[in-house]
Design an enzyme around this catalytic site. Structure first.
Site, PDB file in Angstrom:
ATOM      1  N   ASN A 159      24.174  -8.922  44.870  1.00  0.00           N
ATOM      2  CA  ASN A 159      23.619 -10.215  44.474  1.00  0.00           C
ATOM      3  C   ASN A 159      22.245 -10.393  45.087  1.00  0.00           C
ATOM      4  OD1 ASN A 159      23.776 -13.221  43.648  1.00  0.00           O
ATOM      5  ND2 ASN A 159      23.360 -13.299  45.848  1.00  0.00           N
ATOM      6  N   GLU A 160      21.235 -10.574  44.268  1.00  0.00           N
ATOM      7  CA  GLU A 160      19.864 -10.819  44.721  1.00  0.00           C
ATOM      8  C   GLU A 160      19.400  -9.789  45.746  1.00  0.00           C
ATOM      9  OE1 GLU A 160      19.082 -14.838  45.923  1.00  0.00           O
ATOM     10  OE2 GLU A 160      18.989 -15.542  43.860  1.00  0.00           O
ATOM     11  N   GLU A 167      30.105 -20.844  43.253  1.00  0.00           N
ATOM     12  CA  GLU A 167      29.966 -20.386  44.621  1.00  0.00           C
ATOM     13  C   GLU A 167      30.479 -21.473  45.545  1.00  0.00           C
ATOM     14  OE1 GLU A 167      26.787 -18.382  47.748  1.00  0.00           O
ATOM     15  OE2 GLU A 167      26.101 -18.998  45.775  1.00  0.00           O
ATOM     16  N   CYS A 224      25.057 -15.906  47.362  1.00  0.00           N
ATOM     17  CA  CYS A 224      24.824 -15.356  48.694  1.00  0.00           C
ATOM     18  C   CYS A 224      26.108 -15.211  49.490  1.00  0.00           C
ATOM     19  CB  CYS A 224      23.822 -16.226  49.439  1.00  0.00           C
ATOM     20  SG  CYS A 224      22.180 -16.245  48.676  1.00  0.00           S
TER      21      CYS A 224
END
Length: 669
Positions: free
Chosen positions: A387-388, A59, A256
């Protein structure tokens, strides 16, 4: 009866010996470490191991891409930061009339509208620009640096003088570039300069000589020693650190980053491919995420885009594993949602990405891949949706993605988010719903204290073997015993991760993929910690956690084989954790064993089911007596693996385990 004799008739020292013998017979642990016996049965494999199980998570956080693995040395090269001159300093008597930022309004320049106009006709001294780089520019003596730019000049008249500077602003490399007259057309230009000195905190300077007007964009500087020598490529030492892990996959672009603070800042892969100058820069969501680590100059230029991610995965022998936005922004921030009836563009992005990766050159996106230099497909097999993300709003969007993707591309496995938590209401809801949907793989994340990792080494022992497979997509032990604010990857954290990973390996029939996160951090530009690999402008510094990951990823094995003590897995009893695998390719029994206690342990391994074993075992050990020890940037590493050999007696290996230690043992057959 000896003790009943007269007090002086028996020598005192003999009496002490007799008493000692009696104590040893009745309480042997009082003076000797109890021998632990582990039995490995190679004739009873429990399941196959995904050869790509151990991977890496990338990331753009902590200056991982811009200022990190993407080797561009100029900050704000296209003047697209929200402050157009951020990173630049005007030199000489330049005023606003001499240097102006202009904004193109033509449709073809929407992704990169700004450029710099330099007018030297009304100045009475030399004017120039200086760029500070990303926390300075790392310059190496004897290395060549490639300068390039886009320019437009109605009439010839201006010459460019290009300089490398040390931290004292002394010139340590220079070159000249003579732009042509281009009328209204933009042209590219380049020059090469060689450094005469090493400086980790250098800078870049550009002087404008002569008289005239010139427009500049994409002012760029790359070292010649990029990964595989690719011009305008990646930082070689950082890619090499990944290649050394021999990862089975690389997950990208996050994290994120995928979600964005809001949907306008989400990662859109189509804006990261094609010509570099046409890729639309956005603010990095970590720019303002942490009040104590504000980074106002952190942007994403997407010089490292989806094509480069795929190419890097191919280079290091890893499966590409992209994650796409599912129509939801980060729920910890805005929680912005795309209405279900407006989700089609997001789904189309997923369909088109598969075409970009796998499609023939006759397709729209396969053609673009070929034009970028890769006519062969990248053979994408895995794709993450979200994602999440969590809650019913995620499940209903995922269901739409799943239906369409399975109809169009059943060959691609879908990875679904289990949210940011490893237990609790949100996790339990998603676990139930995702299993009911029969998703291919569930992505679970763990950012916990070391104690949690030790207590959860048996987490997957009772997972349903017939349900979805598991991706341990983000994990890292966050030690609360760190002595500084940065909470580096200390030995306590790494050791607890090693123990937890024995549980993943023991259950590799259900845990198909695993990756530590985050991956990189720049010592002068980090936002999040701990991280697997720390860097500065010149070097790479692996952490203790890196060496733990490497032990697993470079020794994955092909089959799980049981390692038991009294018919039970070794998962925390007496502070010991262990797993074993069979490597049918290299003909080895591979053992990972961890001692988390502050005392030594005497253990033995008996290997059954193989007729002939080697007479000695290869052993790699990670240990240090200080649980707070870490590998500081710029200093000698405190925690590194050491190698040795140990003899086997028939099929048994005796091991005196040091306190707080992790052993990798390989026995050939």
């Amino acid at each position: 009866m000896i003790l009943t004799g007269k007090r002086n008739s028996y020598p005192t020292y003999l009496l002490k010996i007799v008493l000692l013998a009696v104590i040893l017979q009745t309480h042997p642990r009082a003076f000797a470490q109890e021998q632990k016996t582990f039995v490995i049965d190679a004739s009873r494999p429990k399941g196959d191991i995904n050869p790509n199980m151990w991977g890496i998570f990338f990331e753009d956080i902590n200056m991982g891409a811009d200022g990190g693995i993407y080797a561009e040395l100029i900050k704000n090269r296209s003047f697209e930061f929200f402050r157009p001159m951020m990173g630049w300093k005007k030199l000489g008597k330049a005023n606003e009339a001499n240097m102006t930022i202009l904004n193109r309004q033509e449709d073809q320049h929407q992704a990169n509208p700004r450029y710099l106009r330099v007018d030297t006709r009304k100045v009475d001294s030399l004017i120039g620009l200086q760029n500070e780089g990303f926390r300075g520019i790392g310059i190496k003596e004897g290395l060549a640096y490639d300068f390039s730019l886009l320019y437009r000049q109605p009439n010839a008249g201006i010459r460019l003088k290009v300089e490398l500077l040390d931290s004292l602003d002394q010139v340590i490399g220079q070159a000249e570039f003579q732009p042509n007259a281009t009328k209204d057309n933009w042209q590219s230009g380049e020059a090469r300069l060689t450094a005469q000195k090493t400086d980790p905190k250098g800078s870049f300077r550009l002087w404008f000589e002569g008289e005239g007007v010139i427009d500049l964009d994409m002012i760029s500087l790359f070292p010649e020693d990029t990964w595989k020598g690719r011009k305008k490529g990646l930082r070689a030492d950082m890619v090499q650190a990944l290649a050394d892990l021999k990862p089975g996959f690389i997950r990208f672009p996050g994290g994120c980053i995928v979600e964005g603070f809001d949907l306008s800042q989400r990662f859109q892969w189509k804006k990261t491919v094609g010509p570099i100058e046409d890729r639309q820069l956005i603010i990095n969501r970590w720019n303002t995420e942490f009040a104590h680590r504000l980074t106002p100059d952190y942007f994403q230029t997407f010089g490292l885009g989806f094509y480069e991610y795929f190419l890097m995965a191919e280079d290091i022998g890893a499966e590409p594993l992209p994650i796409l936005n599912c129509g939801m922004a980060c729920q910890f921030n805005t929680g912005e949602l795309v209405p279900l009836d407006e989700l089609d563009p997001y789904i189309q992005d997923a369909v088109d990405l598969i075409e970009f990766a796998n499609g023939s050159v006759d397709t729209r996106w396969g053609k673009l891949r070929a034009e970028m230099g890769h006519p062969e497909p990248f053979n994408l097999k895995l794709l993450g949706v979200g994602n999440e993300n969590w809650g019913p709003q995620y499940v209903e969007r995922l269901a739409i993605f799943q239906k369409i993707l399975k109809e169009k591309h059943p060959e691609v496995e879908i990875i679904a988010s289990a949210g940011p938590y490893s237990s609790g209401e949100y996790f339990e809801y998603l676990d139930k719903e995702l299993r009911a949907m029969k998703v291919d793989i569930i992505d679970e994340h763990f950012y916990q204290e070391p104690k949690w990792f030790l207590n959860n080494a048996s987490r997957y022992d009772d997972y349903d073997r017939k349900g979805p497979k598991i991706f341990a997509g983000e994990y890292a032990a966050h030690s609360r015993k760190a002595t500084d604010a940065e909470q580096r990857n200390n030995w306590e954290a790494a050791l607890s991760e090693a123990a937890f990973l024995t549980g993943l390996e023991r259950n590799a029939d259900v845990v198909q993929l695993a990756s530590y996160a985050p991956l990189f951090a720049h010592i002068d530009g980090w936002q999040w910690n701990p991280n697997l690999i720390w860097v500065d402008n010149m070097n790479v510094y692996p952490t203790p956690s890196y060496y733990v990951q490497k032990a697993y990823s470079t020794n994955p094995g092909t089959q799980i084989i049981p390692l038991l003590e009294q018919e039970e897995p070794v998962a925390g009893r007496d502070s010991l954790y262990a797993s074993s695998v069979l490597d049918n390719v290299h003909k080895q029994v591979i053992i990972k064993v961890v001692n988390t206690s502050a005392t030594a342990k005497q253990v033995s391994f008996t290997v059954d089911g193989i007729k002939k074993l080697a007479k000695s075992a290869q052993v790699e050990i990670l240990t240090i007596d200080d649980p707070l020890a870490y590998n500081p940037v710029g200093q000698q590493r405190q925690v590194m693996p050491k190698e040795s050999t140990l003899p086997l007696k028939k099929n048994t290996l005796d091991l005196a385990m040091q306190p707080q230690s992790f052993y990798l043992i390989k026995i050939a057959y």
